[in-house]
Design a protein around this motif. Structure first.
Motif, PDB file in Angstrom:
ATOM      1  N   ARG A   1     114.046  38.387 -38.184  1.00  0.00           N
ATOM      2  CA  ARG A   1     113.537  39.745 -38.394  1.00  0.00           C
ATOM      3  C   ARG A   1     112.886  40.278 -37.126  1.00  0.00           C
ATOM      4  O   ARG A   1     112.761  39.582 -36.134  1.00  0.00           O
ATOM      5  CB  ARG A   1     112.516  39.745 -39.529  1.00  0.00           C
ATOM      6  CG  ARG A   1     113.144  39.349 -40.848  1.00  0.00           C
ATOM      7  CD  ARG A   1     112.129  39.329 -41.941  1.00  0.00           C
ATOM      8  NE  ARG A   1     111.225  38.213 -41.710  1.00  0.00           N
ATOM      9  CZ  ARG A   1     110.015  38.117 -42.232  1.00  0.00           C
ATOM     10  NH1 ARG A   1     109.544  39.052 -42.985  1.00  0.00           N
ATOM     11  NH2 ARG A   1     109.262  37.071 -41.986  1.00  0.00           N
TER      12      ARG A   1
ATOM     13  N   GLU B   1     107.078  42.506 -37.554  1.00  0.00           N
ATOM     14  CA  GLU B   1     106.936  42.086 -38.941  1.00  0.00           C
ATOM     15  C   GLU B   1     106.506  40.627 -39.040  1.00  0.00           C
ATOM     16  O   GLU B   1     105.643  40.270 -39.840  1.00  0.00           O
ATOM     17  CB  GLU B   1     108.258  42.267 -39.686  1.00  0.00           C
ATOM     18  CG  GLU B   1     108.700  43.705 -39.836  1.00  0.00           C
ATOM     19  CD  GLU B   1     110.081  43.818 -40.424  1.00  0.00           C
ATOM     20  OE1 GLU B   1     110.596  42.819 -40.958  1.00  0.00           O
ATOM     21  OE2 GLU B   1     110.658  44.916 -40.347  1.00  0.00           O
TER      22      GLU B   1
ATOM     23  N   ASP C   1     102.839  40.126 -37.883  1.00  0.00           N
ATOM     24  CA  ASP C   1     101.885  40.723 -38.814  1.00  0.00           C
ATOM     25  C   ASP C   1     101.624  39.810 -40.013  1.00  0.00           C
ATOM     26  O   ASP C   1     100.559  39.856 -40.611  1.00  0.00           O
ATOM     27  CB  ASP C   1     102.393  42.080 -39.312  1.00  0.00           C
ATOM     28  CG  ASP C   1     102.216  43.178 -38.274  1.00  0.00           C
ATOM     29  OD1 ASP C   1     101.465  42.955 -37.301  1.00  0.00           O
ATOM     30  OD2 ASP C   1     102.839  44.245 -38.437  1.00  0.00           O
ATOM     31  N   GLU C   2     102.599  38.968 -40.371  1.00  0.00           N
ATOM     32  CA  GLU C   2     102.466  38.084 -41.525  1.00  0.00           C
ATOM     33  C   GLU C   2     101.745  36.776 -41.203  1.00  0.00           C
ATOM     34  O   GLU C   2     101.342  36.057 -42.109  1.00  0.00           O
ATOM     35  CB  GLU C   2     103.852  37.753 -42.089  1.00  0.00           C
ATOM     36  CG  GLU C   2     104.545  38.939 -42.719  1.00  0.00           C
ATOM     37  CD  GLU C   2     105.944  38.611 -43.193  1.00  0.00           C
ATOM     38  OE1 GLU C   2     106.317  37.420 -43.184  1.00  0.00           O
ATOM     39  OE2 GLU C   2     106.667  39.548 -43.563  1.00  0.00           O
TER      40      GLU C   2
END
Length: 96
Positions: A35, A39, A42-43
């Protein structure tokens, strides 16, 4: 997860030691995730360091920005006879 500048993968290793954190490189992290990087990063949970706070009543995995390495107990205590345990502890610690 990231602690300071090191990435870790949380795993369930089938060993008696109960080790659950394995250092993980940024390159492998990039290979494992297809991905967008924004993203993925951020996780990732970020911590300032490690701590070991053994609270069974108010257990917290994260404490003031630190990753608590203490593991929650898997069983619930119940009332009952503890005379054998008490005798064993008396034998070990005697008068202390």
């Amino acid at each position: 997860m990231r602690v300071r500048t090191t990435y870790y993968k949380i795993i369930k290793k089938p060993l008696l030691s109960g080790d659950t954190l394995v250092p993980w490189s940024l390159d492998v992290l990039k290979q494992d995730n297809e991905r967008k990087w924004v993203e993925v990063f951020d996780e990732i949970t970020k911590y300032d360091g490690f701590c070991n706070i053994s609270s069974h009543i108010n257990y917290q995995r994260s404490f003031n920005g630190f990753y608590n390495q203490y593991e929650r107990l898997n069983h619930k205590p119940k009332e009952g006879d503890y005379s054998n345990i008490y005798s064993f502890l008396e034998h070990i610690f005697e008068d202390h």
